[in-house]
Scaffold this active site. Sequence first.
Site, PDB file in Angstrom:
ATOM      1  N   ASP A 130       0.881  -1.170   0.000  1.00  0.00           N
ATOM      2  CA  ASP A 130       0.000   0.000   0.000  1.00  0.00           C
ATOM      3  C   ASP A 130       0.915   1.216   0.000  1.00  0.00           C
ATOM      4  O   ASP A 130       1.600   1.490   0.991  1.00  0.00           O
ATOM      5  CB  ASP A 130      -0.872  -0.035   1.265  1.00  0.00           C
ATOM      6  CG  ASP A 130      -1.806   1.170   1.369  1.00  0.00           C
ATOM      7  OD1 ASP A 130      -1.649   2.116   0.576  1.00  0.00           O
ATOM      8  OD2 ASP A 130      -2.680   1.150   2.251  1.00  0.00           O
ATOM      9  N   ASN A 150       3.387   3.771 -10.544  1.00  0.00           N
ATOM     10  CA  ASN A 150       2.219   3.563 -11.408  1.00  0.00           C
ATOM     11  C   ASN A 150       0.902   3.535 -10.635  1.00  0.00           C
ATOM     12  O   ASN A 150      -0.149   3.815 -11.209  1.00  0.00           O
ATOM     13  CB  ASN A 150       2.407   2.231 -12.163  1.00  0.00           C
ATOM     14  CG  ASN A 150       1.182   1.825 -12.946  1.00  0.00           C
ATOM     15  OD1 ASN A 150       0.842   2.456 -13.951  1.00  0.00           O
ATOM     16  ND2 ASN A 150       0.479   0.788 -12.485  1.00  0.00           N
ATOM     17  N   LYS A 177      11.278   8.559  -2.465  1.00  0.00           N
ATOM     18  CA  LYS A 177      12.192   8.850  -1.340  1.00  0.00           C
ATOM     19  C   LYS A 177      13.049   7.627  -0.998  1.00  0.00           C
ATOM     20  O   LYS A 177      14.272   7.714  -0.938  1.00  0.00           O
ATOM     21  CB  LYS A 177      11.351   9.275  -0.130  1.00  0.00           C
ATOM     22  CG  LYS A 177      12.143   9.491   1.154  1.00  0.00           C
ATOM     23  CD  LYS A 177      11.194   9.886   2.290  1.00  0.00           C
ATOM     24  CE  LYS A 177      11.839   9.622   3.635  1.00  0.00           C
ATOM     25  NZ  LYS A 177      12.251  10.815   4.341  1.00  0.00           N
ATOM     26  N   TYR A 222      -7.873  14.340  -9.372  1.00  0.00           N
ATOM     27  CA  TYR A 222      -7.020  13.569 -10.283  1.00  0.00           C
ATOM     28  C   TYR A 222      -6.062  14.494 -11.033  1.00  0.00           C
ATOM     29  O   TYR A 222      -4.858  14.249 -11.091  1.00  0.00           O
ATOM     30  CB  TYR A 222      -7.902  12.787 -11.260  1.00  0.00           C
ATOM     31  CG  TYR A 222      -7.152  11.778 -12.116  1.00  0.00           C
ATOM     32  CD1 TYR A 222      -6.645  10.609 -11.549  1.00  0.00           C
ATOM     33  CD2 TYR A 222      -6.966  11.989 -13.478  1.00  0.00           C
ATOM     34  CE1 TYR A 222      -5.962   9.683 -12.321  1.00  0.00           C
ATOM     35  CE2 TYR A 222      -6.284  11.068 -14.260  1.00  0.00           C
ATOM     36  CZ  TYR A 222      -5.790   9.910 -13.673  1.00  0.00           C
ATOM     37  OH  TYR A 222      -5.107   8.996 -14.445  1.00  0.00           O
ATOM     38  N   LYS A 273      -1.974  14.663 -10.673  1.00  0.00           N
ATOM     39  CA  LYS A 273      -1.085  14.346 -11.803  1.00  0.00           C
ATOM     40  C   LYS A 273      -0.245  15.559 -12.193  1.00  0.00           C
ATOM     41  O   LYS A 273       0.922  15.401 -12.575  1.00  0.00           O
ATOM     42  CB  LYS A 273      -1.907  13.830 -12.990  1.00  0.00           C
ATOM     43  CG  LYS A 273      -2.615  12.491 -12.724  1.00  0.00           C
ATOM     44  CD  LYS A 273      -1.640  11.354 -12.439  1.00  0.00           C
ATOM     45  CE  LYS A 273      -2.335  10.003 -12.340  1.00  0.00           C
ATOM     46  NZ  LYS A 273      -1.408   8.892 -12.098  1.00  0.00           N
ATOM     47  N   VAL A 327      -6.625   5.011 -21.944  1.00  0.00           N
ATOM     48  CA  VAL A 327      -6.369   3.591 -22.205  1.00  0.00           C
ATOM     49  C   VAL A 327      -7.477   2.822 -21.492  1.00  0.00           C
ATOM     50  O   VAL A 327      -7.752   3.071 -20.310  1.00  0.00           O
ATOM     51  CB  VAL A 327      -5.000   3.139 -21.629  1.00  0.00           C
ATOM     52  CG1 VAL A 327      -4.685   1.717 -22.078  1.00  0.00           C
ATOM     53  CG2 VAL A 327      -3.880   4.101 -22.035  1.00  0.00           C
ATOM     54  N   THR A 354      -8.116   0.406 -19.561  1.00  0.00           N
ATOM     55  CA  THR A 354      -7.743  -0.537 -18.509  1.00  0.00           C
ATOM     56  C   THR A 354      -8.962  -0.691 -17.598  1.00  0.00           C
ATOM     57  O   THR A 354     -10.036  -0.161 -17.904  1.00  0.00           O
ATOM     58  CB  THR A 354      -6.581   0.072 -17.702  1.00  0.00           C
ATOM     59  OG1 THR A 354      -7.047   1.330 -17.177  1.00  0.00           O
ATOM     60  CG2 THR A 354      -5.354   0.322 -18.564  1.00  0.00           C
TER      61      THR A 354
HETATM   62  N1  LIG Z   1      -6.112   4.101 -18.067  1.00  0.00           N
HETATM   63  C1  LIG Z   1      -5.915   5.351 -18.442  1.00  0.00           C
HETATM   64  O1  LIG Z   1      -6.634   5.882 -19.309  1.00  0.00           O
HETATM   65  C2  LIG Z   1      -4.791   6.152 -17.844  1.00  0.00           C
HETATM   66  C3  LIG Z   1      -4.388   7.307 -18.528  1.00  0.00           C
HETATM   67  C4  LIG Z   1      -3.362   8.066 -17.997  1.00  0.00           C
HETATM   68  C5  LIG Z   1      -2.766   7.677 -16.803  1.00  0.00           C
HETATM   69  N2  LIG Z   1      -3.183   6.552 -16.162  1.00  0.00           N
HETATM   70  C6  LIG Z   1      -2.491   6.199 -14.916  1.00  0.00           C
HETATM   71  O2  LIG Z   1      -1.906   4.939 -15.074  1.00  0.00           O
HETATM   72  C7  LIG Z   1      -1.751   4.328 -13.804  1.00  0.00           C
HETATM   73  C8  LIG Z   1      -2.268   2.899 -13.881  1.00  0.00           C
HETATM   74  O3  LIG Z   1      -3.678   2.948 -14.117  1.00  0.00           O
HETATM   75  P1  LIG Z   1      -4.444   1.864 -14.993  1.00  0.00           P
HETATM   76  O4  LIG Z   1      -5.274   2.600 -15.946  1.00  0.00           O
HETATM   77  O5  LIG Z   1      -3.520   0.824 -15.476  1.00  0.00           O
HETATM   78  O6  LIG Z   1      -5.496   1.269 -13.944  1.00  0.00           O
HETATM   79  P2  LIG Z   1      -5.382   0.091 -12.902  1.00  0.00           P
HETATM   80  O7  LIG Z   1      -6.587   0.183 -12.063  1.00  0.00           O
HETATM   81  O8  LIG Z   1      -5.089  -1.178 -13.608  1.00  0.00           O
HETATM   82  O9  LIG Z   1      -4.094   0.461 -12.031  1.00  0.00           O
HETATM   83  C9  LIG Z   1      -4.126   1.250 -10.876  1.00  0.00           C
HETATM   84  C10 LIG Z   1      -3.551   0.412  -9.764  1.00  0.00           C
HETATM   85  O10 LIG Z   1      -3.308   1.220  -8.602  1.00  0.00           O
HETATM   86  C11 LIG Z   1      -3.530   0.354  -7.504  1.00  0.00           C
HETATM   87  N3  LIG Z   1      -3.690   1.088  -6.256  1.00  0.00           N
HETATM   88  C12 LIG Z   1      -4.736   1.839  -5.843  1.00  0.00           C
HETATM   89  N4  LIG Z   1      -4.510   2.273  -4.593  1.00  0.00           N
HETATM   90  C13 LIG Z   1      -3.298   1.792  -4.218  1.00  0.00           C
HETATM   91  C14 LIG Z   1      -2.507   1.899  -3.045  1.00  0.00           C
HETATM   92  N5  LIG Z   1      -2.929   2.591  -1.962  1.00  0.00           N
HETATM   93  N6  LIG Z   1      -1.309   1.266  -3.012  1.00  0.00           N
HETATM   94  C15 LIG Z   1      -0.879   0.558  -4.080  1.00  0.00           C
HETATM   95  N7  LIG Z   1      -1.574   0.418  -5.210  1.00  0.00           N
HETATM   96  C16 LIG Z   1      -2.771   1.040  -5.280  1.00  0.00           C
HETATM   97  C17 LIG Z   1      -4.755  -0.445  -7.894  1.00  0.00           C
HETATM   98  O11 LIG Z   1      -4.885  -1.612  -7.118  1.00  0.00           O
HETATM   99  C18 LIG Z   1      -4.487  -0.733  -9.342  1.00  0.00           C
HETATM  100  O12 LIG Z   1      -3.832  -1.966  -9.533  1.00  0.00           O
HETATM  101  C19 LIG Z   1      -2.504   5.206 -12.801  1.00  0.00           C
HETATM  102  O13 LIG Z   1      -1.585   6.021 -12.112  1.00  0.00           O
HETATM  103  C20 LIG Z   1      -3.389   6.053 -13.707  1.00  0.00           C
HETATM  104  O14 LIG Z   1      -3.710   7.295 -13.128  1.00  0.00           O
HETATM  105  C21 LIG Z   1      -4.178   5.775 -16.666  1.00  0.00           C
END
Ligand SMILES: NC(=O)c1ccc[n+]([C@@H]2O[C@H](COP(=O)([O-])OP(=O)(O)OC[C@H]3O[C@@H](n4cnc5c(N)ncnc54)[C@H](O)[C@@H]3O)[C@@H](O)[C@H]2O)c1
Length: 280
Positions: free
Chosen positions: A82, A109, A143, A176, A180, A209, A211
């Site tokens: 976490d 990520n 860090k 959000y 970011k 994306v 996802t």
């Molecule tokens: N999908 C998109 O369109 C998109 C676009 C730009 C950026 N992003 C960024 O990409 C990254 C991955 O997102 P994704 O789209 O693959 O979705 P995703 O839901 O597959 O990934 C996000 C992950 O963060 C984890 N997470 C949440 N709280 C957490 C915590 N306290 N500790 C550890 N892990 C934690 C979740 O369990 C999840 O696996 C994110 O930072 C998201 O903001 C996604």
Amino acid sequence: MANFPELKGKVALITGAGRRKGLGEAMAIRLAAEGCKVIITDIAHAKGDEIPASAIGLQSEMDAVAADIRATGGECFALALDVLEEAQVKAIVDATIKRFGGLDILVNNAGIGYLMKPITELSITEWDAVLGVNLRGAFLCTKYAADHMIKQGRGGRIVNIASQAAKSGFPFAAAYCASKHGLVGLTRVSAIEFGKHGITANAICPNHVTTGLGAWQNEYFSEALGLTMEQYMNAMKSRIPVGRPGLPNDTAAACAWLCSDQATYVNGESMNVSGGEEYH
Ligand SMILES: NC(=O)c1ccc[n+]([C@@H]2O[C@H](COP(=O)([O-])OP(=O)(O)OC[C@H]3O[C@@H](n4cnc5c(N)ncnc54)[C@H](O)[C@@H]3O)[C@@H](O)[C@H]2O)c1
């Protein structure tokens, strides 16, 4: 696909990588294919109303992602982390070093992209949850990982997964977007502080994306805008010069390149991976 032989044997730690079809999974697969020893981490359990089981990578899913990578010959382990918990972050970095003898790549990520509401309706608890995972979590991981990379003296790479929302504003996404944009700031300061140690820090800014998180956003925004899913996706495609939304592998390719020796002089960048939709 192994394009960067210098990545063979490098140790890579990726947060939030335990969900199928996620950007974290794709980056883990790609870095493992490049020969990296990959530690995928994820929160692995639900935590209050803000981090429900439906939105996260649970331990079983994360274990399956790691098993798939091992089945294709990659070296990969899955550990619960976490990113909000400082003691856990420190313990995971220590465990990585103990197990693999070092740490070369950190990919921040983990992210929350689903607590979306108009500003006037967003609670402070929701704001804190998004800023916490997306920004505080990246700070904590940076860090402890950077501290080790500096001491080990063999350089390193920090890749922060920001977003198009790090460059532009989107309605109902105040927390959000703020998180970011903040991650871009953290990236720039990391680049300045760590550059002299041969550690680069860069952000990747993907556009949409589909996802798990992306699918949630599609549902939310199509409903909020009063569009069918087909209308919403067609409108999105029409805005993107290459004519399609992003794919996890687009981000994974950018990540692998930033980690390679080809990108040694790229530091403090926030690189759009958006098919030309975002260009500043
Ligand atoms: N999908 C998109 O369109 C998109 C676009 C730009 C950026 N992003 C960024 O990409 C990254 C991955 O997102 P994704 O789209 O693959 O979705 P995703 O839901 O597959 O990934 C996000 C992950 O963060 C984890 N997470 C949440 N709280 C957490 C915590 N306290 N500790 C550890 N892990 C934690 C979740 O369990 C999840 O696996 C994110 O930072 C998201 O903001 C996604």
